[in-house]
Design a protein around this motif. Sequence first.
Motif, PDB file in Angstrom:
ATOM      1  N   UNK A 199     -57.887  35.732  75.748  1.00 62.27           N
ATOM      2  CA  UNK A 199     -57.071  35.790  76.818  1.00 62.27           C
ATOM      3  C   UNK A 199     -57.561  34.548  77.627  1.00 62.27           C
ATOM      4  N   UNK A 200     -57.683  33.354  76.803  1.00 61.54           N
ATOM      5  CA  UNK A 200     -57.632  31.891  77.515  1.00 61.54           C
ATOM      6  C   UNK A 200     -56.157  31.362  77.551  1.00 61.54           C
ATOM      7  N   UNK A 201     -55.714  31.417  78.769  1.00 61.79           N
ATOM      8  CA  UNK A 201     -54.355  30.798  79.025  1.00 61.79           C
ATOM      9  C   UNK A 201     -54.358  29.351  78.368  1.00 61.79           C
ATOM     10  N   UNK A 202     -53.117  29.532  77.447  1.00 57.05           N
ATOM     11  CA  UNK A 202     -52.868  28.451  76.496  1.00 57.05           C
ATOM     12  C   UNK A 202     -51.411  27.859  76.538  1.00 57.05           C
ATOM     13  N   UNK A 203     -51.270  26.730  76.814  1.00 58.47           N
ATOM     14  CA  UNK A 203     -49.668  26.065  76.966  1.00 58.47           C
ATOM     15  C   UNK A 203     -48.839  26.990  77.979  1.00 58.47           C
ATOM     16  N   UNK A 204     -49.335  26.704  79.013  1.00 59.65           N
ATOM     17  CA  UNK A 204     -48.645  27.442  80.117  1.00 59.65           C
ATOM     18  C   UNK A 204     -48.627  28.962  79.851  1.00 59.65           C
ATOM     19  N   UNK A 205     -49.705  29.467  79.294  1.00 55.62           N
ATOM     20  CA  UNK A 205     -49.780  30.857  79.098  1.00 55.62           C
ATOM     21  C   UNK A 205     -48.555  31.490  78.297  1.00 55.62           C
ATOM     22  N   UNK A 206     -48.142  30.593  77.272  1.00 56.78           N
ATOM     23  CA  UNK A 206     -47.297  31.238  76.262  1.00 56.78           C
ATOM     24  C   UNK A 206     -48.297  32.085  75.144  1.00 56.78           C
ATOM     25  N   UNK A 207     -49.483  31.742  75.182  1.00 58.62           N
ATOM     26  CA  UNK A 207     -50.406  32.619  74.490  1.00 58.62           C
ATOM     27  C   UNK A 207     -51.971  32.434  74.895  1.00 58.62           C
ATOM     28  N   UNK A 208     -52.712  33.298  74.473  1.00 61.10           N
ATOM     29  CA  UNK A 208     -54.186  33.468  75.120  1.00 61.10           C
ATOM     30  C   UNK A 208     -55.129  33.082  74.132  1.00 61.10           C
ATOM     31  N   UNK A 209     -54.884  32.296  73.207  1.00 61.21           N
ATOM     32  CA  UNK A 209     -55.919  31.768  72.307  1.00 61.21           C
ATOM     33  C   UNK A 209     -55.460  30.399  71.928  1.00 61.21           C
ATOM     34  N   UNK A 210     -56.421  29.287  72.209  1.00 60.18           N
ATOM     35  CA  UNK A 210     -56.480  28.072  71.986  1.00 60.18           C
ATOM     36  C   UNK A 210     -57.208  27.698  70.498  1.00 60.18           C
ATOM     37  N   UNK A 211     -56.165  27.324  69.406  1.00 59.53           N
ATOM     38  CA  UNK A 211     -57.007  26.882  68.418  1.00 59.53           C
ATOM     39  C   UNK A 211     -58.058  25.843  68.465  1.00 59.53           C
ATOM     40  N   UNK A 212     -57.534  25.017  69.338  1.00 57.10           N
ATOM     41  CA  UNK A 212     -58.726  23.840  69.340  1.00 57.10           C
ATOM     42  C   UNK A 212     -59.659  24.003  70.326  1.00 57.10           C
ATOM     43  N   UNK A 213     -59.827  25.119  70.856  1.00 53.69           N
ATOM     44  CA  UNK A 213     -61.149  25.432  71.864  1.00 53.69           C
ATOM     45  C   UNK A 213     -62.205  24.726  71.392  1.00 53.69           C
ATOM     46  N   UNK A 214     -62.673  24.650  70.204  1.00 52.97           N
ATOM     47  CA  UNK A 214     -64.017  24.333  69.833  1.00 52.97           C
ATOM     48  C   UNK A 214     -64.171  22.836  70.157  1.00 52.97           C
ATOM     49  N   UNK A 215     -62.954  22.009  70.416  1.00 56.54           N
ATOM     50  CA  UNK A 215     -63.119  20.665  70.655  1.00 56.54           C
ATOM     51  C   UNK A 215     -63.557  20.427  72.058  1.00 56.54           C
ATOM     52  N   UNK A 216     -63.289  21.424  72.870  1.00 60.29           N
ATOM     53  CA  UNK A 216     -63.689  21.377  74.515  1.00 60.29           C
ATOM     54  C   UNK A 216     -64.626  22.629  75.048  1.00 60.29           C
ATOM     55  N   UNK A 217     -65.308  23.146  74.098  1.00 57.49           N
ATOM     56  CA  UNK A 217     -65.995  24.333  74.528  1.00 57.49           C
ATOM     57  C   UNK A 217     -67.592  23.767  75.070  1.00 57.49           C
ATOM     58  N   UNK A 218     -68.190  24.578  75.283  1.00 55.26           N
ATOM     59  CA  UNK A 218     -69.676  23.986  76.072  1.00 55.26           C
ATOM     60  C   UNK A 218     -70.494  23.212  74.838  1.00 55.26           C
ATOM     61  N   UNK A 219     -70.394  23.756  73.834  1.00 50.29           N
ATOM     62  CA  UNK A 219     -71.310  23.054  72.695  1.00 50.29           C
ATOM     63  C   UNK A 219     -70.771  21.646  72.507  1.00 50.29           C
ATOM     64  N   UNK A 220     -69.548  21.318  72.499  1.00 47.33           N
ATOM     65  CA  UNK A 220     -68.859  20.159  72.342  1.00 47.33           C
ATOM     66  C   UNK A 220     -68.919  19.293  73.627  1.00 47.33           C
TER      67      UNK A 220
END
Lengths: 159, 611
Positions: free
Chosen positions: B257-278
Motif C-alpha cells: 500500500x505504498x503509492x506508486x506511479x501516481x497511485x497506479x499501484x501500491x507496490x514499488x518494485x524498486x523500493x529496496x533502492x530507496x528503503x531505510x537500509x539503503x
Amino acid sequence: MNVLVTYPDRCVGCRICEQWCSWKHEGQVNSTKSRVRVNRVHSKYLNIPVTCMQCAKSPCIAACREGALSKNPATGAVIVDEEKCIGCRRCIRACPYGAVGIDKEKKVVLICDLCGGEPQCVAHCREGAIDYVPLAVADRGQRAAYVETVAATMEGGCR
Amino acid sequence: MAELKGLAGRILRVDLTSGSVTKEPTPENIFAGYIGARGAGAYMLLKELKPHTDPLGPENKLFFLTGPLEGTLAPGANKITVTFRSPLTGTYSFSLCGGHLAPEVKFAGYDGIIIEGRADHPVYLWIDDDRVTLKEASHLWGKLTHATEDAIRKELKDDTIRVACIGPAGEKLSRFACIQSDYHREFGRGGAGAVMGAKNLKAIAVRGTGGIEVADPAALEALAEKVYSILAGNLKAKARRYYGTPEMVDGTNGIGYWGTRNFSTGYFEEAGKINAASMKEKIFVGHSSCYACPIACGKVSYIKDGPYAGTMIEGPEFESAGLLGANCGVADLAAIVKAVEICDTYGLDTMSAGAVASLAMECYEKGIINQADTGGLELRFGNGEALVALMEKIARREGIGDLLAEGSKRAAEKLGVPELAMQVKGQEFATYDPRGCKGMGLGYAISPKGAHHMIAPTMGPETAGDGSRRLEYKGKAALVRETQFLLAIVDSLSLCSSMRFAMGLKEQIELYQAVTGLALDEAGAMRIGERITNVERLFNLREGFDRKDDYLPPRMLKEKMPTGPSRGNVVELDSMLDEYYDLMGWDRQGRPTEAKLADLGLADLWREVNY
C-alpha cells in the motif's frame, strides 16, 4: 578528579541536557539558566555542546575582582558566591569556552557546579555526547584524532 | 502569570495592515476546553474568521499556537501548530512544525502568535521576549529559506534565535508552499507558506529567556524519566532512531500500500533502492533532533558523488521518499535528496510537490502533455533528473511549474483530467494507497484538511499481525473515529506523534495533569477530541463542504490495484462513510446534528458563527 568532556560529533541537538540542568538547579526548564548549552551550526548540520571544562587555573576565577568565585576542592567545580557576585560579567568574557551564563533575575553568573559530582547533563544524555571522566584520560580522543591524521599519511602502514 | 499552569499566559496579536502589536491574555477557558494548539486553533479560526474569507486575502489569519506542555520537562513536546483557511483546499487547515521553535515561543512568554492583515511591503516579525517589532524584510525577499534564517540570525547577532520563514515559493503564492524552520522542519501541508507570502510576512524570529511554571514538578519529573526508559527499550523507537521515518518503507511497500506511479499501484518494485537500509548505507551521515526528543528520528543525508554531489539535507522523511520517490517511480536516492533540498530551500511541501510531479508524469506518459509543455523535460516515471528539473520549475513557477504550483486538483482540471489528481478536497494524498488499507481511505475522505495521513493514522492497528485486517471493512469506521479523537488530543497537547510509542492516552493525561494541574480522565479527553473534530467539521460545513466532498478519486473506488500483495482491491467507501457519520452523530450528508452539537456544548457557538 573527574572533568566534563563533550563529543560534538555525537550530539544530536535535543537539548535534554539543557532541560535537566536548569530543572535541577532552578526548578524550571529555562535554557538561559542552564549551565550547559547546545548551539546548532545549521549550515554544517552540527550541534556543539558548550559547558564548563573545569580549567585547572580558571580564567573566570582569576578575572573576578570580588572574590565571588572559588573552586570546590572535592570536585574541582567553580562555585559562585551569589552574595559576593556583582554581575559585572568579567568572568563571562574571560571564559575560553563561553560557558559562563547569567541569571537575569538574580543578576549573578551561572557556572556548572557538576551537580555535586553527579552531573545531570551526563545522566540524561542518550547519545553519550557529554561525559564525566578522570582528568588524566579526559582528552584521549584529541590524541586519537591526531594519531588518525598521521596514520592516514602513512599509506602502507608498518610496511 | 497564568492561572492555568503550563501556559505562558499571553498571546501575541499582530495586525500587519496597521502594524499594531498587542498582547492578550491567553483565553484559559478555551485552552481548558480544547487543550491547546490544534484544538484551540480550530475554535479560534471558526470564531474569528468571517465565512468565505479569501485564503490569500488580508482577512485570513494565521494562528500559531502551542500547547501546555512545550517549554517544560515533558518529553517530545516540541510542536507548534499553525491554523488557517487553506489556499489549496478552501477548508480549515492546520499544520504542525517540530524543531525548536515551539519552546522558544513559550520561553519568550507567549502561548501563541496570531497574524492578521497584510503588510504593504515585506516585513519580518522579531519577537525578543517582551520587545516585539516588525522589521524591514525587502532585502530578504527572494532569498531561499536557509539563507533567510542565516541572514536573520546574523543581523540580530545571535546564532541561537529560532526562525520560521517562507522561501520564494511562498512569496509566489504556490498553493502548497510551506513555512520552514530550523532549516528542515516545516509547517508542511495546506499552503500556510502562501498565506504568509500573501501577507508580505517573510519570517518570524523568536528569542525567549523565560521559563514555564508547572503544577506538579515531582510528578512531571517521574513521568519524564519513565518515558525515557520506555523509549530506550522500545523497538519501534529504536528503529526510528537508527533509520528515521524511512524505517516504514519496507512495511508499507511489503504489503502493497505504498503509492506508486501516481497511485497506479501500491507496490514499488524498486523500493529496496530507496528503503531505510539503503539510505543508511548510502547517504545517512548524522542525526538531528527536535527539542526535548528522546528519539532523534532526524537523519542527515549527504550526496558524495554524481550530478548532485555536495547536497546535504535533513531527511528524506518517509513521506518524501514515498511521494517524490515511489510515486514518481524514482529509485534514485540522490535525485530524491536533491528534490527534497529544492522543496526545503524554496519552501514547498515535499508531499504535494511529489504528488503534482507524479500527476505531470502520468499526463506525459499518456500524451496529455508533451515536451513542448514541459520545456523539453522527458517527464517519464522513474526519471530522477527530470523530477529534479521539474521541482525547480514548480518552485519558481516557470513554464509548466506555474500550473503545477496551483496544486494537483487545479492543475488536473486545467489539463482536462480531474480524475488523475490523487487528492481529497484539493489536498494531495499522503504516501499510503488506501486500496491496500481501507481505514486510511476513510481517513483521507473525512479529514477536515483533505487527504492527510495524520488525521486518523489507522495503519498501525490495521496492519498489525498478519496484516490481513487492513483489507477488511468491519470496524474501520469506529477505528477511524477513535483514532481521529486520539490524534486530536496528541496534536492539541502538541506532543510529537512519535511519543505514542511510549505514551498511551492514560500517560498523556498524566503528563497533562502534572503540567496544568487540571483534572482530566480518559472519557473527558476523548470528549475533547470529539469536540475538536466537530468544530473542524463546522468550519468546513460553513464553507459548503459536506458528504459530496468526502470522496476519494475514482481510481481508488473503481480501478482494482493491479500489482503487489493488495492486488485486486478497491475502496468501497460509501458504506464506511454511512457507518462513520452514524457513529459521529452526524446526518448522512456528514453534517453534525443539532443533538450532537447540543451534547458537545457547541450549539450556541454554531448559531453565533453560522451567518
